[in-house]
Design an enzyme around this catalytic site. Sequence first.
Site: not given
Length: 306
Positions: A122, A134, A168-169, A276
């Site tokens: 992603h 990420d 995706e998140e 995150h």
Amino acid sequence: MRVRKFALAGVAVAVTATLTVSGSTYAGAAVAPVAVAPPVISSTAPMAHLTQLMSFASASNNTRVIGSAGFTSTVNYVKSQLTASGWTVTTQSFTTRGKTATNVIAEWPYGDATHVIMAGAHSDSVAAGPGINDNGSGVAALLANAAAISQSALRPAKRIRFGFWGAEEQGDVGSSYYVSHLAGGEAKKIDAYLNFDMVGNKAENGKAVGWSLYVEGQSNGLNAPFKSYFSAKGITVNASLDTDDRSDHAAFKNAGVKVTGVSSVRSLNELGACYHKACDNLSDVDSNSVTLASNAIANAVWSLAG
């Protein structure tokens, strides 16, 4: 990677012998296939991509979340890199939560299109940070592989396809959109889907990076080339990371496609101090981890694509 959720062995190259006698050419029997090992990907390639992604986030309030300039710049960069490497590139735009996101699909135009080896990562981050581990790390590793495949002029038996997923998140929206919009019978042509989410973790709290493969129950034997790569490097991997379908492989699995993936986390409880957060920047990534992942992907894709 969402809060709830938590790539090449030998390729056979057929060679046909010819014999010229008095100006006439005769085709001979095929010579035994020659094993072609995947190239070694250095840290330079994936880290250069990560530096670019960080620059996009820096110019966009430290984020690459969908709807931001950072995400748009990421999509445009991925497209340009793939196109320049000779891949056939298409995009899919969709709307979720009032914001537009984009999938980038890249296909290496060789090999049997009815047997596809697909890999994905992603390309978006959360709003709170730049998402360099990420999941800029997965994007960078795939882009490094796309360039390696191009530079090797690879002619695999099976078709190779890469997907760079948006949103995706927000709940694996991009990958789900892709799978749900496949024409009838197209999902059955995908022999395997390999997912790469967070492959750049650094060692923390005195512990080494904990490499993991997705659980064997859903990988259907696809973990073998990853295991052989890490084993040759003397690295023990956790072969039972239960992602609870919390990443982009879930849509493929639910469509009946065999799936697996690799992540540089030991478990879902050890995602990293900057997971995150605003500090998920270049300093949150270990170049050795990204490089290992890039080469593990190469080993798997090269092997599975035949």
